[in-house]
Every structure is written in C-alpha cells, then in structure tokens.
Write a protein that holds these residues in place. Structure first.
Motif, PDB file in Angstrom:
ATOM      1  N   ARG A  61       0.766  -1.135   0.148  1.00 26.40           N
ATOM      2  CA  ARG A  61      -0.199  -0.066  -0.067  1.00 26.40           C
ATOM      3  C   ARG A  61       0.808   1.216   0.013  1.00 26.40           C
ATOM      4  N   GLU A  64       1.817   6.324   4.156  1.00 28.72           N
ATOM      5  CA  GLU A  64       1.103   7.295   4.582  1.00 28.72           C
ATOM      6  C   GLU A  64       2.133   8.275   5.499  1.00 28.72           C
ATOM      7  N   PRO A  70      -6.760   9.461   9.868  1.00 28.58           N
ATOM      8  CA  PRO A  70      -7.486   9.494   8.833  1.00 28.58           C
ATOM      9  C   PRO A  70      -8.373  10.968   8.759  1.00 28.58           C
ATOM     10  N   ARG A  73      -5.932  13.257   7.321  1.00 26.14           N
ATOM     11  CA  ARG A  73      -5.447  12.814   6.137  1.00 26.14           C
ATOM     12  C   ARG A  73      -6.476  13.074   5.009  1.00 26.14           C
ATOM     13  N   ARG A 103       4.943  13.338  -2.052  1.00 28.40           N
ATOM     14  CA  ARG A 103       4.061  12.257  -2.295  1.00 28.40           C
ATOM     15  C   ARG A 103       4.596  11.442  -3.946  1.00 28.40           C
ATOM     16  N   GLY A 108       3.738   6.509  -2.499  1.00 33.03           N
ATOM     17  CA  GLY A 108       3.034   7.263  -1.612  1.00 33.03           C
ATOM     18  C   GLY A 108       3.848   8.315  -0.826  1.00 33.03           C
ATOM     19  N   TRP A 109       3.875   8.727   0.248  1.00 34.40           N
ATOM     20  CA  TRP A 109       4.529   9.948   0.757  1.00 34.40           C
ATOM     21  C   TRP A 109       5.889   9.552   1.568  1.00 34.40           C
TER      22      TRP A 109
END
Length: 258
Positions: A61, A64, A70, A73, A103, A108-109
């Motif tokens: 995945r 993050e 959440p 984000r 990102r 991702g980040w």
C-alpha cells in the motif's frame, strides 16, 4: 441460497430435500463434480479474479505520512504532492517539529527533509482561532505565496520583496524580533490566495485573525505563526513547488493523529 450436504450411512452425499427444492425453484442449481459441490461459472470467474495466484507478492500500500490520523489525512487535497507537517509538542506548547514530505503516485508519501525545530504560538493550538488569542490555527492550508525584506533566494513561489516586511522590538522571552520577516511564506488561513503575504483582506472577517505566516525563527514563541531557523526557512523556500500544490498540515500531535 447455500447448499447443505448430508452424509448417509452409505457414505454418499445428498442434498436435503428442503434446500434442494429451494435451489430448483430459484433456478440456480448446478451439477456436482467429483471434487465437491459445483460452482456456477460466474462464481468461478469472480473468485479467480479476486484471489491472487498462489505465491504471488501482495502489492504494498502507498505509504502514509506518519502520525496523521484518517480525519487529518482526509483534508489533504488529492492534487497535493507536497506537505509541510508541523506537529506541536502538545496542545498548549509553543514548540513544534516540522518535516517536509512529498508524495509519489506509486509509493506514497516520503520525508524529503530532516526534522526542523519550530516555534508556534505562545499558548499553543486551537481549531477555532480568533484574533489575539495567541494560538496557532489547526488545519490543512495551502502554501502559495512568499515574500520578505530580503531578496528572493530562488523560490518557485511568487515572491514579494518589500520594506514593509519589518519587525522590531522584543518577543515574549525578551528576544529581539528584528529579521524575523526576512523571508516568509503565507499560510492560506483567512487570506486571499495568489496575493502578497502583506495583503490585509480577511475573507472570514477581522475577528478570525490573519497574517499567519511561516517566517524566520527569533528564538521564542510567536503570536500565531510558525517559525523555522534561518537555514531551514531557506531550504523550505527552495523546495516548495507550486506545481505540487504544497500545503501545510499543522496542529498538536494528538489532534493531528485523529
């Protein structure tokens, strides 16, 4: 409707009468195979497509930003690929740590700076900032305009050099404030984006405060701004890229973790 198997004393599998009748009435009965209960062709296709081949690697995945929950984000725009994350030591602390992230669509980040020590407002943080409350607003805000008393160091942001970026006197700890506005980046809290940080128009009204910037650290807490040490401020200015729609994510660590 599920198929129920019953094993007889002769070792044969049969369908219970009630369940078999239900399947026939529903028009979804399927022939059995020697390997077990039959599966309709559509079910075979779906199961095969949903399950990875045995031994196949599971795709990772996208990463993050650490420490963001959440709710936080969800406020980072999907179009943004650059974020300065400023985490306060506590809801009433004036000390923070800032890290710049970028990102990648696939991975991702990722942090692209070292942790930078920072100051925020004297009384910490608030989700309902008011003019003069000596707290820094919590939230996710765009970063699009820069300026300062000194010449542009080479930032890609629009830069307004002006003698109006001046500050004198002493701070809350008695430290000199001179030079704090040598370089600034406007935080898009209660301001008109795309204008000089000096623009005093307040779309939310004067009561909600404004003029919240990232600026050069003077060694003590601010009134509402975020301050970085001079070299770190210069690094930030050189790194920010309008094409990446940069934002600042700021607040105490507990709130940002929600």
């Amino acid at each position: 409707m599920p198929v129920v198997n019953v094993v007889t004393s002769a070792g044969r599998r049969v369908l219970t009468g009630a369940v078999c009748a239900g399947l026939l009435l529903a028009g979804c009965a399927a022939p059995r195979t020697a390997q077990g209960p039959a599966v309709a062709e559509g079910e075979k296709t779906t199961a095969s497509a949903a399950s990875p081949a045995p031994g196949a690697p599971v795709p990772a995945r996208p990463a993050e930003i650490p420490g963001l929950g959440p709710a936080t984000r969800s406020h980072i725009p999907a179009t943004s690929s650059q974020a300065l994350v400023v985490k306060g030591d506590g809801p009433h602390s004036d000390q923070s740590t800032a890290v710049l992230y970028e990102r990648d669509a696939a991975t991702g980040w990722k942090a692209v700076s070292q942790p930078w020590p920072a100051h925020n407002a004297l009384r910490g943080w608030t989700a309902h900032h008011r003019a003069g409350d000596l707290r820094t607003p919590i939230g996710v805000f765009a970063l699009g305009d820069a300026g300062g008393a000194l010449p542009d160091p080479g930032t890609r942001l629009p830069y307004d050099q002006s003698e109006e970026f001046n500050l004198s006197g002493t701070g809350f700890l008695g430290e000199p404030l001179e030079g704090s506005f040598d370089h600034v980046v406007a935080i898009d809290y209660n301001r008109v984006p795309g204008t000089s940080p000096l623009n005093k128009v307040r779309p939310l009204g004067l009561g909600k405060g404004g003029g919240v910037w990232i600026h050069v650290d003077h060694g003590g807490p601010t009134r509402a701004c975020i301050s970085l040490q001079r070299d770190d401020m210069r690094q930030l200015l050189l790194a920010l890229d309008p094409a990446k729609k940069p934002v600042i994510v700021m607040g105490d660590a507990g709130t940002l973790g929600r």
